[in-house]
Design a protein around this motif. Structure first.
Motif, PDB file in Angstrom:
ATOM      1  N   ARG A 234     -14.677  16.914  13.582  1.00  0.00           N
ATOM      2  CA  ARG A 234     -15.570  17.530  14.580  1.00  0.00           C
ATOM      3  C   ARG A 234     -16.360  16.484  15.370  1.00  0.00           C
ATOM      4  NH1 ARG A 234     -15.749  23.024  13.289  1.00  0.00           N
ATOM      5  NH2 ARG A 234     -14.777  23.416  11.265  1.00  0.00           N
ATOM      6  N   SER A 235     -16.803  15.441  14.703  1.00  0.00           N
ATOM      7  CA  SER A 235     -17.554  14.406  15.412  1.00  0.00           C
ATOM      8  C   SER A 235     -16.683  13.695  16.442  1.00  0.00           C
ATOM      9  CB  SER A 235     -18.130  13.400  14.416  1.00  0.00           C
ATOM     10  OG  SER A 235     -17.088  12.736  13.716  1.00  0.00           O
ATOM     11  N   ALA A 236     -15.378  13.522  16.133  1.00  0.00           N
ATOM     12  CA  ALA A 236     -14.471  12.877  17.085  1.00  0.00           C
ATOM     13  C   ALA A 236     -14.276  13.748  18.316  1.00  0.00           C
ATOM     14  CB  ALA A 236     -13.130  12.588  16.415  1.00  0.00           C
ATOM     15  N   ILE A 237     -14.183  15.063  18.109  1.00  0.00           N
ATOM     16  CA  ILE A 237     -14.042  15.988  19.237  1.00  0.00           C
ATOM     17  C   ILE A 237     -15.278  15.920  20.126  1.00  0.00           C
ATOM     18  CG2 ILE A 237     -13.905  18.428  19.869  1.00  0.00           C
ATOM     19  CD1 ILE A 237     -12.171  18.846  17.383  1.00  0.00           C
ATOM     20  N   ILE A 238     -16.438  15.933  19.501  1.00  0.00           N
ATOM     21  CA  ILE A 238     -17.693  15.894  20.264  1.00  0.00           C
ATOM     22  C   ILE A 238     -17.810  14.587  21.042  1.00  0.00           C
ATOM     23  CG2 ILE A 238     -20.205  15.813  20.035  1.00  0.00           C
ATOM     24  CD1 ILE A 238     -19.889  17.717  17.623  1.00  0.00           C
ATOM     25  N   GLU A 239     -17.459  13.462  20.394  1.00  0.00           N
ATOM     26  CA  GLU A 239     -17.562  12.163  21.067  1.00  0.00           C
ATOM     27  C   GLU A 239     -16.598  12.072  22.243  1.00  0.00           C
ATOM     28  OE1 GLU A 239     -19.647   9.695  20.668  1.00  0.00           O
ATOM     29  OE2 GLU A 239     -20.737  10.725  19.072  1.00  0.00           O
ATOM     30  N   LEU A 240     -15.373  12.551  22.066  1.00  0.00           N
ATOM     31  CA  LEU A 240     -14.382  12.437  23.135  1.00  0.00           C
ATOM     32  C   LEU A 240     -14.771  13.278  24.335  1.00  0.00           C
ATOM     33  CD1 LEU A 240     -11.743  11.430  24.285  1.00  0.00           C
ATOM     34  CD2 LEU A 240     -10.541  13.235  23.034  1.00  0.00           C
ATOM     35  N   ILE A 241     -15.114  14.534  24.125  1.00  0.00           N
ATOM     36  CA  ILE A 241     -15.481  15.370  25.275  1.00  0.00           C
ATOM     37  C   ILE A 241     -16.779  14.864  25.897  1.00  0.00           C
ATOM     38  CG2 ILE A 241     -16.861  17.107  24.079  1.00  0.00           C
ATOM     39  CD1 ILE A 241     -14.233  17.724  26.850  1.00  0.00           C
ATOM     40  N   GLY A 242     -17.634  14.249  25.073  1.00  0.00           N
ATOM     41  CA  GLY A 242     -18.896  13.723  25.597  1.00  0.00           C
ATOM     42  C   GLY A 242     -18.692  12.570  26.561  1.00  0.00           C
ATOM     43  N   VAL A 243     -17.829  11.594  26.193  1.00  0.00           N
ATOM     44  CA  VAL A 243     -17.626  10.447  27.084  1.00  0.00           C
ATOM     45  C   VAL A 243     -16.823  10.865  28.315  1.00  0.00           C
ATOM     46  CG1 VAL A 243     -17.895   8.706  25.302  1.00  0.00           C
ATOM     47  CG2 VAL A 243     -15.628   9.683  25.711  1.00  0.00           C
ATOM     48  N   MET A 244     -15.912  11.830  28.168  1.00  0.00           N
ATOM     49  CA  MET A 244     -15.208  12.339  29.342  1.00  0.00           C
ATOM     50  C   MET A 244     -16.200  12.970  30.313  1.00  0.00           C
ATOM     51  SD  MET A 244     -11.786  13.978  27.558  1.00  0.00           S
ATOM     52  CE  MET A 244     -11.112  14.633  29.107  1.00  0.00           C
ATOM     53  N   ASP A 245     -17.132  13.744  29.773  1.00  0.00           N
ATOM     54  CA  ASP A 245     -18.121  14.388  30.635  1.00  0.00           C
ATOM     55  C   ASP A 245     -19.065  13.367  31.254  1.00  0.00           C
ATOM     56  OD1 ASP A 245     -18.831  17.080  31.540  1.00  0.00           O
ATOM     57  OD2 ASP A 245     -20.768  16.674  30.618  1.00  0.00           O
ATOM     58  N   ASP A 246     -19.380  12.301  30.507  1.00  0.00           N
ATOM     59  CA  ASP A 246     -20.226  11.245  31.064  1.00  0.00           C
ATOM     60  C   ASP A 246     -19.576  10.600  32.284  1.00  0.00           C
ATOM     61  OD1 ASP A 246     -22.133  11.671  29.139  1.00  0.00           O
ATOM     62  OD2 ASP A 246     -21.478  10.023  27.847  1.00  0.00           O
ATOM     63  N   ALA A 247     -18.243  10.488  32.279  1.00  0.00           N
ATOM     64  CA  ALA A 247     -17.541   9.850  33.397  1.00  0.00           C
ATOM     65  C   ALA A 247     -17.750  10.640  34.684  1.00  0.00           C
ATOM     66  CB  ALA A 247     -16.052   9.712  33.085  1.00  0.00           C
ATOM     67  N   ILE A 248     -17.569  11.946  34.620  1.00  0.00           N
ATOM     68  CA  ILE A 248     -17.730  12.725  35.851  1.00  0.00           C
ATOM     69  C   ILE A 248     -19.199  12.909  36.194  1.00  0.00           C
ATOM     70  CG2 ILE A 248     -17.715  15.055  34.833  1.00  0.00           C
ATOM     71  CD1 ILE A 248     -15.765  15.732  37.256  1.00  0.00           C
ATOM     72  N   ASP A 249     -20.079  12.855  35.184  1.00  0.00           N
ATOM     73  CA  ASP A 249     -21.510  12.871  35.480  1.00  0.00           C
ATOM     74  C   ASP A 249     -21.896  11.655  36.321  1.00  0.00           C
ATOM     75  OD1 ASP A 249     -22.004  15.241  34.185  1.00  0.00           O
ATOM     76  OD2 ASP A 249     -22.736  14.313  32.332  1.00  0.00           O
ATOM     77  N   GLN A 250     -21.324  10.499  35.986  1.00  0.00           N
ATOM     78  CA  GLN A 250     -21.632   9.298  36.758  1.00  0.00           C
ATOM     79  C   GLN A 250     -21.035   9.359  38.161  1.00  0.00           C
ATOM     80  OE1 GLN A 250     -23.656   6.782  36.303  1.00  0.00           O
ATOM     81  NE2 GLN A 250     -24.354   7.678  34.379  1.00  0.00           N
ATOM     82  N   MET A 251     -19.880  10.006  38.316  1.00  0.00           N
ATOM     83  CA  MET A 251     -19.368  10.243  39.667  1.00  0.00           C
ATOM     84  C   MET A 251     -20.374  11.073  40.463  1.00  0.00           C
ATOM     85  SD  MET A 251     -15.336  11.148  39.054  1.00  0.00           S
ATOM     86  CE  MET A 251     -14.456  10.472  37.641  1.00  0.00           C
ATOM     87  N   ASN A 252     -20.922  12.094  39.808  1.00  0.00           N
ATOM     88  CA  ASN A 252     -21.909  12.951  40.469  1.00  0.00           C
ATOM     89  C   ASN A 252     -23.180  12.164  40.798  1.00  0.00           C
ATOM     90  OD1 ASN A 252     -22.858  15.441  41.485  1.00  0.00           O
ATOM     91  ND2 ASN A 252     -23.964  15.822  39.583  1.00  0.00           N
ATOM     92  N   GLN A 253     -23.581  11.270  39.890  1.00  0.00           N
ATOM     93  CA  GLN A 253     -24.759  10.442  40.158  1.00  0.00           C
ATOM     94  C   GLN A 253     -24.523   9.522  41.348  1.00  0.00           C
ATOM     95  OE1 GLN A 253     -27.861  10.371  38.764  1.00  0.00           O
ATOM     96  NE2 GLN A 253     -27.252  12.257  37.714  1.00  0.00           N
ATOM     97  N   THR A 254     -23.301   9.004  41.460  1.00  0.00           N
ATOM     98  CA  THR A 254     -22.967   8.175  42.627  1.00  0.00           C
ATOM     99  C   THR A 254     -23.113   8.975  43.911  1.00  0.00           C
ATOM    100  OG1 THR A 254     -21.335   7.014  41.262  1.00  0.00           O
ATOM    101  CG2 THR A 254     -21.215   6.675  43.639  1.00  0.00           C
ATOM    102  N   ALA A 255     -22.555  10.185  43.907  1.00  0.00           N
ATOM    103  CA  ALA A 255     -22.660  11.052  45.093  1.00  0.00           C
ATOM    104  C   ALA A 255     -24.109  11.409  45.388  1.00  0.00           C
ATOM    105  CB  ALA A 255     -21.828  12.314  44.872  1.00  0.00           C
ATOM    106  N   SER A 256     -24.910  11.633  44.344  1.00  0.00           N
ATOM    107  CA  SER A 256     -26.324  11.983  44.543  1.00  0.00           C
ATOM    108  C   SER A 256     -27.086  10.835  45.192  1.00  0.00           C
ATOM    109  CB  SER A 256     -26.967  12.357  43.205  1.00  0.00           C
ATOM    110  OG  SER A 256     -26.368  13.510  42.659  1.00  0.00           O
ATOM    111  N   SER A 257     -26.801   9.605  44.759  1.00  0.00           N
ATOM    112  CA  SER A 257     -27.468   8.450  45.357  1.00  0.00           C
ATOM    113  C   SER A 257     -27.079   8.280  46.822  1.00  0.00           C
ATOM    114  CB  SER A 257     -27.118   7.180  44.577  1.00  0.00           C
ATOM    115  OG  SER A 257     -27.641   7.238  43.270  1.00  0.00           O
ATOM    116  N   ILE A 258     -25.806   8.508  47.112  1.00  0.00           N
ATOM    117  CA  ILE A 258     -25.359   8.414  48.504  1.00  0.00           C
ATOM    118  C   ILE A 258     -26.071   9.456  49.360  1.00  0.00           C
ATOM    119  CG2 ILE A 258     -23.347   8.783  49.998  1.00  0.00           C
ATOM    120  CD1 ILE A 258     -21.659   7.538  47.707  1.00  0.00           C
ATOM    121  N   THR A 259     -26.218  10.661  48.833  1.00  0.00           N
ATOM    122  CA  THR A 259     -26.928  11.714  49.566  1.00  0.00           C
ATOM    123  C   THR A 259     -28.402  11.371  49.727  1.00  0.00           C
ATOM    124  OG1 THR A 259     -25.400  13.393  48.724  1.00  0.00           O
ATOM    125  CG2 THR A 259     -27.512  14.163  49.574  1.00  0.00           C
TER     126      THR A 259
END
Length: 369
Positions: A234-259
Motif C-alpha cells: 500500500r505504501s508503494a501505491i501511495i508513493e507512486l501515485i503521489g510523485v506522478m501527481d506532483d509532476a503535473i502539479d508542478q506543470m500547473n505551478q509553471t502555468a500559474s507563474s506564467i499567468t
C-alpha cells in the motif's frame, strides 16, 4: 563524419507508437531525417530543423539522444563513414509545404515496419526499442479467470465470502489514466512554451489535466483504504501515485507563474526543458502498463527508468545554463531575472518529479521482479 538525425514520432490513441521515415534523394531507401550540425544551433535543435526541411515535421525535440547509428554516406569523391546521433521528436504537425517536399517521400510506419524498412542494423535496433509492443499474456494469466470460476463453483461458500470483500480495485487502470494526464499536460506545457496557440488556451488545458489527475489520485487513495487485496504494498501505491501527481502539479505551478507575471515569451532553454518533459511523460506512459507484470517486464522497466534518469541529468545541465544566460541578460533588470528563475525552478521540479517516478518504479522492480 558526424551528423544529427531526428526520429519523428506520434502516439496513437491505443498507445502504439508510429515513426516517420523519409526516402533518401539518391537511392530512395527509407531513412530518418538527418544532416550536418548547424552552427549556432544545439544538436537536438539542428535535428528538428532537418526534420522540417526534409519532412515538413514540426515538433518538440528532446535534448537527450536516443542513441546513434553508423552508415556509409555516398559522395562523389567516394564513400565516407558517418555516425548519426538521433534525437526523439514529438510530432505537432506537418506543414503543407517544406524545402525538400518534391525530392523525398514521407510515410508513417508502425515501429516493427519502420525497423524492417531501414537498412542500418543500429538504426533498426533504435526504432524497434523505441516502444516495444506489449508482451502477450502468459498461459497462467489466460487461465486464471477460468480457475477462479471453477473454484467458486466447487466451493460456493468461498464465492459468497469473496463477494462480501472489497475487490482488488482498479489500480492499474487508475495509474494508466493518470499517466495519460501527464502526457496531455506535458504536451500543453510544450505548446505553451513554444508559442503554439494562445497562451490562455494552453494554460486552461494544463489546469484541466491537473484537475483530472487530482480526481484520479483521490480515487486511488480511497481504494488503498478500502480494498482488501492490492497488487503492491500500500505504501508503494501511495508513493507512486503521489510523485506522478506532483509532476503535473508542478506543470500547473509553471502555468500559474506564467499567468501571474504575464510572461509571453520564453527562452530556448525553457523550451528545451519542455521537450525533456514531453519525453519523460512518454516514458512514464510506456512504463506504467508494464507494472501489470513486473516480473516479465523487469528488463524493459530498468531500461526506461535509466533513460528517465539520463534525461533528468540533461535537464539539470540545461537549467544551469539557462539561469546563467538569464542572469547575464538581466543584470540590470532584477525582476525579470526573478520571474525567469521561478519559471526555470518549476520546470526543473517537473523533471525531478519524473525522476521520482522512475525511482519508485525501480523500487517495485527490485521488490517484485
Amino acid at each position: 563524419m558526424h551528423q544529427v538525425g531526428a526520429l519523428p514520432y506520434r502516439i496513437r490513441t491505443d498507445g502504439a507508437a508510429e515513426v516517420m521515415l523519409i526516402t533518401s534523394r539518391d537511392t530512395r531507401r527509407w531513412v530518418v531525417p538527418k544532416g550536418h550540425p548547424i552552427r549556432g544551433l544545439a544538436p537536438h535543435m539542428a535535428a528538428a530543423q532537418e526534420a522540417w526541411e526534409e519532412a515538413g515535421i514540426r515538433g518538440y525535440p528532446c535534448a537527450t539522444p536516443l542513441g546513434a547509428f553508423d552508415y556509409v554516406k555516398r559522395r562523389r569523391r567516394g564513400p565516407v563513414d558517418a555516425t548519426v546521433t538521433v534525437y526523439p521528436l514529438a510530432m505537432v504537425g506537418q506543414d503543407a509545404d517544406w524545402p525538400e517536399k518534391s525530392e523525398r517521400d514521407t510515410r508513417w510506419f508502425a515501429l516493427i515496419d519502420a525497423a524492417a524498412a531501414v537498412d542500418e542494423p543500429q538504426l533498426q535496433a533504435l526504432i524497434a526499442g523505441f516502444r516495444p509492443p506489449p508482451a502477450p499474456s502468459t498461459f497462467a494469466e489466460r487461465m486464471l479467470p477460468a480457475i477462479r470460476t471453477g473454484i467458486r463453483r466447487r466451493f460456493p461458500m468461498l464465492g459468497w465470502f469473496q463477494s462480501l470483500m472489497p475487490k482488488q480495485g482498479r489500480f492499474f487502470e487508475q495509474f494508466e489514466a493518470h499517466a495519460a494526464t501527464l502526457v496531455a499536460g506535458a504536451d500543453a506545457l510544450a505548446r505553451l512554451l513554444h508559442g503554439d496557440g494562445r497562451i490562455e488556451t494552453q494554460i486552461a488545458a494544463i489546469v484541466a489535466h491537473e484537475h483530472a489527475a487530482d480526481d484520479i489520485t483521490r480515487d486511488v487513495l480511497q481504494d488503498v483504504r478500502r480494498v482488501f487485496v492490492t497488487p503492491f504494498d500500500r505504501s508503494a501505491i501511495i508513493e507512486l501515485i503521489g510523485v506522478m501527481d506532483d509532476a503535473i502539479d508542478q506543470m500547473n505551478q509553471t502555468a500559474s507563474s506564467i499567468t501571474l507575471y504575464g510572461v509571453t515569451s520564453f527562452e530556448q532553454p525553457m523550451r528545451d526543458m519542455a521537450g525533456i518533459i514531453v519525453e519523460a511523460a512518454r516514458i512514464t506512459a510506456e512504463a506504467i502498463p508494464l507494472l501489470r507484470s513486473v516480473n516479465r517486464n523487469g528488463d524493459r522497466l530498468n531500461e526506461l527508468t535509466a533513460r528517465m534518469i539520463q534525461i533528468e541529468g540533461q535537464a539539470d545541465t540545461i537549467h544551469e545554463g539557462g539561469l546563467r544566460a538569464l542572469f547575464q541578460q538581466h543584470q540590470d533588470q532584477p525582476m525579470q531575472f526573478i520571474v525567469g528563475r521561478e519559471i526555470y525552478s518549476h520546470l526543473e521540479r517537473v523533471v525531478d518529479r519524473f525522476e521520482d517516478v522512475a525511482n519508485e518504479i525501480q523500487g517495485l522492480v527490485i521488490d517484485h521482479a
